[in-house]
Design a protein around this motif. Structure first.
Motif, PDB file in Angstrom:
ATOM      1  N   PRO A  69      84.275  -0.914  51.712  1.00  0.00           N
ATOM      2  CA  PRO A  69      83.306  -1.996  51.468  1.00  0.00           C
ATOM      3  C   PRO A  69      83.993  -3.203  50.861  1.00  0.00           C
ATOM      4  CG  PRO A  69      83.083  -0.269  49.812  1.00  0.00           C
ATOM      5  CD  PRO A  69      84.070   0.238  50.809  1.00  0.00           C
ATOM      6  N   ILE A  70      83.811  -4.377  51.470  1.00  0.00           N
ATOM      7  CA  ILE A  70      84.491  -5.580  50.973  1.00  0.00           C
ATOM      8  C   ILE A  70      83.519  -6.643  50.466  1.00  0.00           C
ATOM      9  CG2 ILE A  70      86.532  -5.215  52.399  1.00  0.00           C
ATOM     10  CD1 ILE A  70      85.406  -7.416  54.287  1.00  0.00           C
ATOM     11  N   ARG A  71      82.258  -6.637  50.940  1.00  0.00           N
ATOM     12  CA  ARG A  71      81.295  -7.629  50.473  1.00  0.00           C
ATOM     13  C   ARG A  71      79.895  -7.182  50.844  1.00  0.00           C
ATOM     14  NH1 ARG A  71      79.426 -10.838  54.748  1.00  0.00           N
ATOM     15  NH2 ARG A  71      78.680 -12.425  53.311  1.00  0.00           N
ATOM     16  N   PRO A  87      79.264  -9.231  41.066  1.00  0.00           N
ATOM     17  CA  PRO A  87      79.429 -10.589  41.597  1.00  0.00           C
ATOM     18  C   PRO A  87      80.615 -10.729  42.540  1.00  0.00           C
ATOM     19  CG  PRO A  87      79.975 -10.493  39.251  1.00  0.00           C
ATOM     20  CD  PRO A  87      79.341  -9.194  39.595  1.00  0.00           C
ATOM     21  N   ALA A  88      81.590  -9.833  42.403  1.00  0.00           N
ATOM     22  CA  ALA A  88      82.745  -9.892  43.301  1.00  0.00           C
ATOM     23  C   ALA A  88      82.384  -9.497  44.727  1.00  0.00           C
ATOM     24  CB  ALA A  88      83.855  -8.983  42.775  1.00  0.00           C
ATOM     25  N   PRO A 142      79.269 -17.050  49.096  1.00  0.00           N
ATOM     26  CA  PRO A 142      78.290 -18.047  49.534  1.00  0.00           C
ATOM     27  C   PRO A 142      77.557 -17.693  50.821  1.00  0.00           C
ATOM     28  CG  PRO A 142      80.296 -19.117  48.786  1.00  0.00           C
ATOM     29  CD  PRO A 142      80.594 -17.656  48.814  1.00  0.00           C
ATOM     30  N   ASN A 143      78.102 -16.762  51.594  1.00  0.00           N
ATOM     31  CA  ASN A 143      77.456 -16.370  52.851  1.00  0.00           C
ATOM     32  C   ASN A 143      76.501 -15.193  52.693  1.00  0.00           C
ATOM     33  OD1 ASN A 143      78.805 -18.343  54.445  1.00  0.00           O
ATOM     34  ND2 ASN A 143      80.645 -17.063  54.435  1.00  0.00           N
ATOM     35  N   THR A 144      76.425 -14.622  51.499  1.00  0.00           N
ATOM     36  CA  THR A 144      75.497 -13.514  51.274  1.00  0.00           C
ATOM     37  C   THR A 144      74.060 -14.018  51.389  1.00  0.00           C
ATOM     38  OG1 THR A 144      77.041 -12.340  49.825  1.00  0.00           O
ATOM     39  CG2 THR A 144      74.710 -11.771  49.628  1.00  0.00           C
ATOM     40  N   ILE A 145      73.267 -13.306  52.153  1.00  0.00           N
ATOM     41  CA  ILE A 145      71.860 -13.667  52.379  1.00  0.00           C
ATOM     42  C   ILE A 145      70.979 -12.853  51.427  1.00  0.00           C
ATOM     43  CG2 ILE A 145      69.984 -13.684  54.073  1.00  0.00           C
ATOM     44  CD1 ILE A 145      72.226 -13.733  56.251  1.00  0.00           C
TER      45      ILE A 145
END
Length: 391
Positions: A185-187, A221-222, A226-229
């Motif tokens: 998992p990266i984001r 938070p890591a 900005p692209n997280t919906i």
């Protein structure tokens, strides 16, 4: 390779979870009075109605109506304006004794009938297949998506009950989509939080408050960029909820209860079943085995399948699958499990001390990975032994 995986959780006020909690509250009280109780308790609910049905054999006496009302009250449906009220809803009881044919196989297993005098040879309460899973994505060795979704659902309930967001109502859902790169998992790509609420609160306030008080305290938070919906109540309104908005049924959230779809599932539900039902006890054992294999460093991820025949003590099959992540030959791991772990239902019951009232607390927010509850199937006591023997 990049992939996206999504898991969801629901709050304790979701109608299906109301039913799971009622069924397990009844089971807990049965076991408190008579640890040998045989319980298969189902619950269904809809507007103004809770119905409890199933098969129970016990020496205890349980006031079903009182348990139903108190469970619904604890969840938070204590006002008529919520569309469901613990004090005014009808409670119907349709419980009868367990089938004598089923009891015949549980009381005396096939092995015992063939002359085996081992007291652990009681039969499995049903046929079926069960899966347990673990991976090193989180400290509790659970998949990252379901772990995060559960934590968000727990927080959503906490801010309702502690008065931080008093306009929230008990029904709610969370959902987390995680982006993986080469299996890691990266984001977080998407977060969805939906909560029932008072009719006079604006969506903008709900969104602002949920981000501040639910998502921000929980999500690393890591893992957000900005692209997280983020979707909060994406329909725009969620006033009608709980049993008034949708009927509920025990056992309809089995993926929420386990691994969020990340691992396979045998199909059997947990809630309302005493531990002679291998749907429950063997699923806990499969989780225990998989978790200890990963905790021992033998593999990065592990899935264990167990399968049983009704009335037979020993499993008909045992499978250990590490998805190519094992540090040693899988055959050695499987051989160790078969030799050192007793998989008969009575042995599982004894090892985990399952004839006690511990089940209502896991009827919401997952049965697996709940290390804060001290659940015996989350112990890692086998890991050191496995490491010494196999590494």
């Amino acid at each position: 390779m990049r992939q996206f995986f999504t898991s969801e959780s629901v709050t304790e006020g979701h109608p299906d979870k109301i039913c799971d909690q009622i069924s397990d509250a009844i089971l807990d009280e049965m076991l408190r009075q008579d640890p040998m109780s045989r319980v298969a308790c189902e619950t269904t609910c809809t507007t103004g109605l809770v119905m409890v049905l199933g098969e129970i054999t016990t020496a205890g006496y349980v006031d079903i109506q009182s348990i139903v009302r108190e469970t619904v009250r604890e969840i938070g449906y204590d006002r008529a304006k919520y569309g469901f009220d613990c004090d005014t809803c009808a409670v119907l009881n349709s419980i009868h004794e367990q089938s004598a044919d089923i009891a015949l196989g549980v009381d005396k297993s096939l092995e015992a009938k063939n002359g085996d005098t081992d007291p652990f040879d009681i039969g499995a309460g049903d046929q079926g297949l069960m899966f347990g899973y673990a991976c090193n994505e989180t400290p509790e060795l659970m998949p990252y998506p379901i772990s995060t979704a559960h934590k968000l659902a727990i927080q959503l309930t906490a801010v309702r009950k502690n008065g931080t967001l008093p306009y929230l109502r008990p029904d709610g859902k969370t959902q987390v989509t995680v982006e993986y790169e080469d299996g890691k998992p990266i984001r977080i790509d998407t977060i969805v939080v939906s909560s029932q609420h008072d009719p006079d609160v604006a969506l903008e306030q709900i969104r602002r408050d949920v981000i501040e008080h639910v998502i921000t305290p929980i999500v690393d938070p890591a893992m957000i960029d900005p692209n997280t919906i983020i979707h909060v109540n994406p329909t725009g309104r969620f006033v009608i909820g709980g049993p008034h908005g949708d009927s509920g049924l025990t056992g309809r959230k089995i993926i929420v209860d386990t691994y969020g779809g990340y691992s396979r599932h045998g199909g059997g539900a947990f809630s309302g079943k005493d531990p002679t039902k291998v749907d429950r006890s063997a699923s806990y054992m499969a989780r225990y085995i998989a978790k200890n294999i990963v905790a021992a460093g033998l593999a990065d991820k592990c899935e264990v399948q167990l399968a049983y025949a009704i009335g037979v003590a020993h499993p008909v099959s045992v499978l250990v699958d590490t998805f190519g992540t094992a540090k040693i030959a899988e055959e050695k791991i499987s051989a160790y499990v078969s030799e050192h772990v007793d998989l008969r239902p009575a042995a599982i019951i004894q090892k985990f001390d399952l004839r006690r009232p511990i089940y209502k607390q896991v009827a919401a927010y997952g049965h697996m990975g709940r290390e804060e509850l001290g659940l015996p199937w989350e112990n890692r006591d086998l890991a050191d032994e496995m490491k010494k023997a196999l590494l």
